[in-house]
Design a protein around this motif. Structure first.
Motif, PDB file in Angstrom:
ATOM      1  N   SER A  66       0.831  -1.210   0.000  1.00 31.76           N
ATOM      2  CA  SER A  66       0.000   0.000   0.000  1.00 31.76           C
ATOM      3  C   SER A  66       0.867   1.262   0.000  1.00 31.76           C
ATOM      4  CB  SER A  66      -0.927  -0.005   1.222  1.00 31.76           C
ATOM      5  OG  SER A  66      -1.891  -1.035   1.116  1.00 31.76           O
ATOM      6  N   SER A  67       0.228   2.395  -0.281  1.00 27.64           N
ATOM      7  CA  SER A  67       0.955   3.663  -0.374  1.00 27.64           C
ATOM      8  C   SER A  67       1.698   3.978   0.917  1.00 27.64           C
ATOM      9  CB  SER A  67      -0.015   4.801  -0.678  1.00 27.64           C
ATOM     10  OG  SER A  67      -0.578   4.668  -1.960  1.00 27.64           O
ATOM     11  N   LYS A  68       2.833   4.669   0.738  1.00 25.33           N
ATOM     12  CA  LYS A  68       3.679   5.044   1.868  1.00 25.33           C
ATOM     13  C   LYS A  68       3.980   6.541   1.783  1.00 25.33           C
ATOM     14  CE  LYS A  68       5.554   0.423   1.825  1.00 25.33           C
ATOM     15  NZ  LYS A  68       4.506   0.008   0.840  1.00 25.33           N
ATOM     16  N   PRO A  69       3.066   7.380   2.263  1.00 27.65           N
ATOM     17  CA  PRO A  69       3.322   8.821   2.232  1.00 27.65           C
ATOM     18  C   PRO A  69       4.624   9.160   2.962  1.00 27.65           C
ATOM     19  CG  PRO A  69       1.039   8.364   2.824  1.00 27.65           C
ATOM     20  CD  PRO A  69       1.755   7.054   2.832  1.00 27.65           C
ATOM     21  N   ASP A  70       5.233  10.259   2.560  1.00 31.52           N
ATOM     22  CA  ASP A  70       6.562  10.602   3.069  1.00 31.52           C
ATOM     23  C   ASP A  70       6.541  11.262   4.435  1.00 31.52           C
ATOM     24  OD1 ASP A  70       7.826   9.614   0.798  1.00 31.52           O
ATOM     25  OD2 ASP A  70       7.645  11.526  -0.269  1.00 31.52           O
ATOM     26  N   ARG A  71       5.505  12.036   4.739  1.00 30.63           N
ATOM     27  CA  ARG A  71       5.529  12.868   5.932  1.00 30.63           C
ATOM     28  C   ARG A  71       5.066  12.089   7.167  1.00 30.63           C
ATOM     29  NH1 ARG A  71       1.715  17.717   4.627  1.00 30.63           N
ATOM     30  NH2 ARG A  71       0.335  15.901   4.370  1.00 30.63           N
ATOM     31  N   VAL A  72       5.681  12.389   8.289  1.00 28.46           N
ATOM     32  CA  VAL A  72       5.262  11.756   9.539  1.00 28.46           C
ATOM     33  C   VAL A  72       3.793  12.035   9.811  1.00 28.46           C
ATOM     34  CG1 VAL A  72       5.555  11.804  12.043  1.00 28.46           C
ATOM     35  CG2 VAL A  72       7.561  11.746  10.561  1.00 28.46           C
ATOM     36  N   GLU A  73       3.358  13.273   9.592  1.00 29.68           N
ATOM     37  CA  GLU A  73       1.983  13.641   9.921  1.00 29.68           C
ATOM     38  C   GLU A  73       0.941  12.885   9.092  1.00 29.68           C
ATOM     39  OE1 GLU A  73       3.690  17.300   7.602  1.00 29.68           O
ATOM     40  OE2 GLU A  73       4.423  15.737   8.972  1.00 29.68           O
ATOM     41  N   ASP A  74       1.375  12.260   7.998  1.00 31.96           N
ATOM     42  CA  ASP A  74       0.445  11.461   7.202  1.00 31.96           C
ATOM     43  C   ASP A  74       0.028  10.170   7.897  1.00 31.96           C
ATOM     44  OD1 ASP A  74       0.268  13.178   4.979  1.00 31.96           O
ATOM     45  OD2 ASP A  74       2.174  12.441   4.201  1.00 31.96           O
ATOM     46  N   TYR A  75       0.629   9.900   9.047  1.00 32.34           N
ATOM     47  CA  TYR A  75       0.304   8.682   9.792  1.00 32.34           C
ATOM     48  C   TYR A  75      -0.377   8.987  11.123  1.00 32.34           C
ATOM     49  CZ  TYR A  75       3.217   6.700   6.197  1.00 32.34           C
ATOM     50  OH  TYR A  75       3.720   6.347   4.977  1.00 32.34           O
ATOM     51  N   ALA A  76      -0.758  10.235  11.337  1.00 30.65           N
ATOM     52  CA  ALA A  76      -1.554  10.563  12.516  1.00 30.65           C
ATOM     53  C   ALA A  76      -2.851   9.770  12.468  1.00 30.65           C
ATOM     54  CB  ALA A  76      -1.840  12.062  12.563  1.00 30.65           C
ATOM     55  N   PRO A  77      -3.403   9.380  13.614  1.00 30.31           N
ATOM     56  CA  PRO A  77      -4.542   8.442  13.622  1.00 30.31           C
ATOM     57  C   PRO A  77      -5.728   8.866  12.771  1.00 30.31           C
ATOM     58  CG  PRO A  77      -3.619   8.621  15.816  1.00 30.31           C
ATOM     59  CD  PRO A  77      -2.893   9.636  14.974  1.00 30.31           C
ATOM     60  N   ASP A  78      -5.952  10.171  12.610  1.00 31.62           N
ATOM     61  CA  ASP A  78      -7.103  10.588  11.816  1.00 31.62           C
ATOM     62  C   ASP A  78      -6.973  10.180  10.350  1.00 31.62           C
ATOM     63  OD1 ASP A  78      -5.026  12.706  11.793  1.00 31.62           O
ATOM     64  OD2 ASP A  78      -6.411  13.740  10.449  1.00 31.62           O
ATOM     65  N   ARG A  79      -5.734   9.972   9.866  1.00 28.70           N
ATOM     66  CA  ARG A  79      -5.548   9.610   8.457  1.00 28.70           C
ATOM     67  C   ARG A  79      -5.978   8.171   8.173  1.00 28.70           C
ATOM     68  NH1 ARG A  79      -2.299  13.837   6.448  1.00 28.70           N
ATOM     69  NH2 ARG A  79      -2.658  15.571   7.886  1.00 28.70           N
ATOM     70  N   PRO A  80      -5.496   7.154   8.913  1.00 28.68           N
ATOM     71  CA  PRO A  80      -6.028   5.808   8.654  1.00 28.68           C
ATOM     72  C   PRO A  80      -7.499   5.649   9.007  1.00 28.68           C
ATOM     73  CG  PRO A  80      -4.396   5.786  10.426  1.00 28.68           C
ATOM     74  CD  PRO A  80      -4.320   7.124   9.798  1.00 28.68           C
ATOM     75  N   VAL A  81      -8.008   6.441   9.955  1.00 28.22           N
ATOM     76  CA  VAL A  81      -9.455   6.427  10.195  1.00 28.22           C
ATOM     77  C   VAL A  81     -10.187   6.898   8.943  1.00 28.22           C
ATOM     78  CG1 VAL A  81     -11.348   7.481  11.481  1.00 28.22           C
ATOM     79  CG2 VAL A  81      -9.336   6.656  12.703  1.00 28.22           C
ATOM     80  N   ALA A  82      -9.678   7.961   8.326  1.00 30.12           N
ATOM     81  CA  ALA A  82     -10.290   8.448   7.088  1.00 30.12           C
ATOM     82  C   ALA A  82     -10.181   7.411   5.976  1.00 30.12           C
ATOM     83  CB  ALA A  82      -9.632   9.758   6.661  1.00 30.12           C
ATOM     84  N   ASP A  83      -9.050   6.691   5.926  1.00 24.39           N
ATOM     85  CA  ASP A  83      -8.911   5.610   4.943  1.00 24.39           C
ATOM     86  C   ASP A  83      -9.998   4.555   5.149  1.00 24.39           C
ATOM     87  OD1 ASP A  83      -6.583   6.841   4.039  1.00 24.39           O
ATOM     88  OD2 ASP A  83      -5.244   5.472   5.100  1.00 24.39           O
TER      89      ASP A  83
END
Length: 297
Positions: A66-83
């Motif tokens: 799966s995609s691997k965004p570069d920025r640390v903030e792309d892995y804050a919990p709200d992002r996988p919840v949105a996924d």
């Protein structure tokens, strides 16, 4: 039973590889894995439950192919919840049972709090409730000591040390310390190493730890206690099953203490002989617990 893998391009900006099985018109169960795994965390449950449920198991952002965004903030919990919600939308699921382990459980707790209209039932496997976990890191010395690995994973120099150690050595000395080696033969070991070697994968997996606001004090630290730890916290409204491997040495059974105060309809199943990776360490117990809970009506 036919198991297929489909790639979903989501409006959250990531592509997720998603394993699908079972009849599309059956009640849906979405399974979320944690660190350092993939949808294969749930291989036994997928095989056992797809005869009567529509089973969905994504490789979450940062993992496997799966995609691997570069920025640390792309892995804050709200992002996988949105996924998660975007994936449910893409599959046309107005409601579903959500099952999570480890980091997948952390996302499941958060999703249940923020999207109670979508999640009909919640199942958690060895993943602490966010409020209880944070509180235990201040109040329980044993849990604080057991969680020091999080501080290590957040260290920017961790990848350099990992490179010097080697992924094979990390598997044998670090990962297997928390897992049942009897359940991880040569074939499974090869799959883990192949996924970890995907370019950017290990940094992406570590970024889940780096992006969270969880406070992990050092063992000998006396940090100021956040005021919110002594305040109220909203309850989980939907029926919730928590399955806990009692031999977990990273997330201790203290995580079950007081849990009923934060979950309106709670059922707890303790599995005495399983550790942290309970979905495949005790697959029969986990599958039976999920099947009985989801089928309860």
């Amino acid at each position: 039973m036919t198991i297929e893998q489909q790639r979903f391009h989501l409006p959250t900006g990531v592509d997720l590889d998603v394993t699908l099985a079972g009849p599309r018109d059956a009640p849906a169960i979405i399974f979320l894995h944690g660190f350092p795994e993939s949808h294969r965390t749930w291989r036994h449950q997928i095989a056992a439950l797809s005869d009567r449920y529509f089973v969905i198991a994504p490789d979450q952002r940062g993992y496997a192919g799966s995609s691997k965004p570069d920025r640390v903030e792309d892995y804050a919990p709200d992002r996988p919840v949105a996924d998660l919600i975007a994936l449910a939308d893409a599959l046309g699921l107005p409601g579903f049972t959500l099952v999570g382990h480890d980091w997948g459980g952390a996302i499941a707790w958060t999703a249940a709090l923020n999207h109670p209209d979508r999640i009909t039932r919640l199942v958690i496997c060895n993943a602490p409730h966010p409020f209880i976990f944070q509180k235990s890191l201040f109040d329980d010395p044993a849990q604080r000591a057991a969680s020091q690995y999080i501080r290590d994973f957040r260290d920017p120099g961790f990848e350099a040390r990992l490179g010097a150690l080697g992924l094979e050595r990390f598997f044998d000395t670090s990962f297997l310390k928390e897992a049942d080696p009897v359940r991880l033969g040569a074939e499974e070991r090869a799959i883990y190493l192949e996924q970890w070697r995907t370019p950017g994968a290990f940094t992406a997996m570590l970024n889940w730890y780096r992006a969270t606001t969880l406070i992990v004090p050092a063992v000998d630290e006396a940090p100021q206690r956040p005021a919110f730890l002594d305040g109220p916290f909203p309850a989980i409204p939907m029926p919730t099953l928590v399955i806990w491997g009692m031999k977990d040495t990273a997330l201790l059974p203290v995580q079950l203490d007081g849990l009923a105060a934060y979950v309106d309809h709670l059922r707890v199943v303790e599995v005495p002989d399983a550790g942290h990776f309970i979905p495949w360490e005790a697959p029969e117990a986990v599958t039976a617990a999920i099947a009985g809970f989801v089928g309860a009506g």
